[in-house]
Write an enzyme that holds these catalytic residues in place. Structure first.
Site, PDB file in Angstrom:
ATOM      1  N   CYS A   1       0.813  -1.228   0.000  1.00 27.32           N
ATOM      2  CA  CYS A   1       0.000   0.000   0.000  1.00 27.32           C
ATOM      3  C   CYS A   1       0.841   1.271   0.000  1.00 27.32           C
ATOM      4  CB  CYS A   1      -0.923   0.011   1.211  1.00 27.32           C
ATOM      5  SG  CYS A   1      -1.938  -1.444   1.288  1.00 27.32           S
TER       6      CYS A   1
ATOM      7  N   ASN B   1     -10.063  -0.942  -0.052  1.00 25.76           N
ATOM      8  CA  ASN B   1      -8.608  -0.756   0.022  1.00 25.76           C
ATOM      9  C   ASN B   1      -7.998  -1.253  -1.293  1.00 25.76           C
ATOM     10  OD1 ASN B   1      -5.843  -1.181   0.447  1.00 25.76           O
ATOM     11  ND2 ASN B   1      -6.099  -1.850   2.555  1.00 25.76           N
TER      12      ASN B   1
ATOM     13  N   HIS C   1      -3.607   6.769   2.686  1.00 29.82           N
ATOM     14  CA  HIS C   1      -3.964   5.488   2.078  1.00 29.82           C
ATOM     15  C   HIS C   1      -5.308   5.054   2.657  1.00 29.82           C
ATOM     16  CE1 HIS C   1      -4.188   1.394   0.971  1.00 29.82           C
ATOM     17  NE2 HIS C   1      -3.844   0.925   2.162  1.00 29.82           N
TER      18      HIS C   1
END
Ligand code: ACO
Length: 328
Positions: A115, A285, A255
């Site tokens: 990520c 996500n 994020h």
């Protein structure tokens, strides 16, 4: 040029049309819309069809970023594709994207930082531009995470989605651009989020596949606390280095891992919730793609204007984390 800063000149995003809603997941695992919404903030996530692959969306996002930056693909001399879900092991997805775009002058490669991949890419591109090694850099975050999601594991399948985002960077001698960037990692957390099978350690066989060893395994609860702590630490570092305070930030683009992580980080940092961007409800996500997708949405909706101070922060598998402070 004298003191050169790297500035984002254009952004783009793309994702599959297919979506999985919380109602869909209710029919697949023992979960509920209420649990997913309150524990993650997610309502739906995009999911690629079987004939769609990572570079397809990466190229679409990149084309938009190149157009908005008002350059040609042939101007790009650095192409970084941050992904943990490449089209194939070899060659790099970055090279496949390069060929499709016609960015033939670029040094193209993949960057594996989960990520945090997009912020790792921005940090490298920043240095390449500042040192005049690169004139125009294209940084992409692109993932088809749903290929590695175990739809019998309710602890992971509710959060991950697919998509791609891209940014073109160039040099500027103005006050704009990246003011401070920090990237960090700690491999002692490797097994908190990992895909055990499919590589050289546990090579793909019929047994590893049927045992689901290629799927992501995550200890989400343990990662949660490390994510909050690490994102706060690294965000504080970049703000301090650049001589700013949390209240100076116009927009915080973290994020999009979990709405509760975002809220905890913003709260402890002291960033007002009105300045925090969130799109997790619609995308889930998307790992390395989440920040560039969010940036592009902010640009398109007019939330981001030239001169705004923007803080980005991320945390991901590895563990990896980072923060970038930029004047838009
Ligand atoms: N539906 C219903 N119940 C669930 C679900 C679900 N989908 N998932 C877990 N539960 C249950 C658990 O079984 C547990 O039940 P128990 O108390 O009876 O044992 C209970 O809910 C609590 O489980 P936790 O794991 O503690 O739930 P948590 O609140 O931590 O939420 C989540 C789980 C959403 C995964 C969260 O931990 C998280 O977001 N973690 C961070 C993930 C992250 O940041 N990863 C790194 C970035 S991603 C990347 O790098 C690709």
């Amino acid at each position: 040029m004298g003191n050169v800063n790297a500035v984002i000149l254009g952004t783009g995003r793309a994702y599959p049309e297919g979506v999985i809603t919380n109602a869909d997941l209710e029919t697949m695992v023992d979960t509920s819309d209420e649990w997913i919404t309150t524990r993650t903030g997610i309502k739906q996530r995009h999911r690629a069809a079987d004939n769609e692959y990572t570079s397809l969306f990466a190229v679409r996002a990149a084309r938009q970023a190149i157009e908005r930056a008002r350059i040609e693909a042939s101007d790009i001399d650095l192409l970084i594709c941050a992904t943990v879900t490449p089209d194939q092991i070899l060659p790099a997805t970055g090279c496949l994207i390069q060929a499709e775009l016609g960015a033939h002058r670029a040094a193209a490669f993949d960057l594996v930082a989960a990520c945090s991949g997009f912020l790792y890419g921005l940090t490298l591109a920043n240095q390449m531009i500042r040192s005049s090694q690169s004139r125009y850099a294209l940084v992409i975050g692109a993932e088809i995470l749903t290929r590695y999601v175990d739809y019998t594991d309710r602890g992971t399948c509710v959060i991950f989605g697919d998509g791609a985002g891209a940014a073109v960077l160039g040099g500027t001698t103005s006050e704009r651009g990246i003011l401070s960037a920090r990237i960090r990692s700690d491999g002692r957390y490797a097994e908190q989020l990992f895909s055990p099978g499919g590589g050289t350690r546990l090579q793909p066989t019929a047994e590893t596949l049927s045992g689901g060893m290629h799927f992501f395994k995550m200890r989400g609860n343990e990662l949660f606390k490390v994510a909050v702590r690490s994102m706060i630490e690294v965000s504080t570092e970049v703000l301090t280095e650049a001589g700013y305070k949390p209240e100076d930030i116009k927009l915080f683009v973290p994020h999009q891992a979990n709405q509760r992580i975002t809220d905890a980080v913003a709260d402890k940092l002291g960033v007002d919730s009105s300045k925090v961007y969130s799109n997790i409800a619609m995308h889930g996500n998307t790992s390395s793609a989440s920040i560039p997708i969010a940036l592009d949405e902010c640009v398109e909706s007019g939330m981001l204007q030239e001169g705004d101070l923007v803080l980005m922060a991320s945390f991901g598998g590895g563990a990896t984390w980072g923060a970038v402070l930029t004047r838009w």
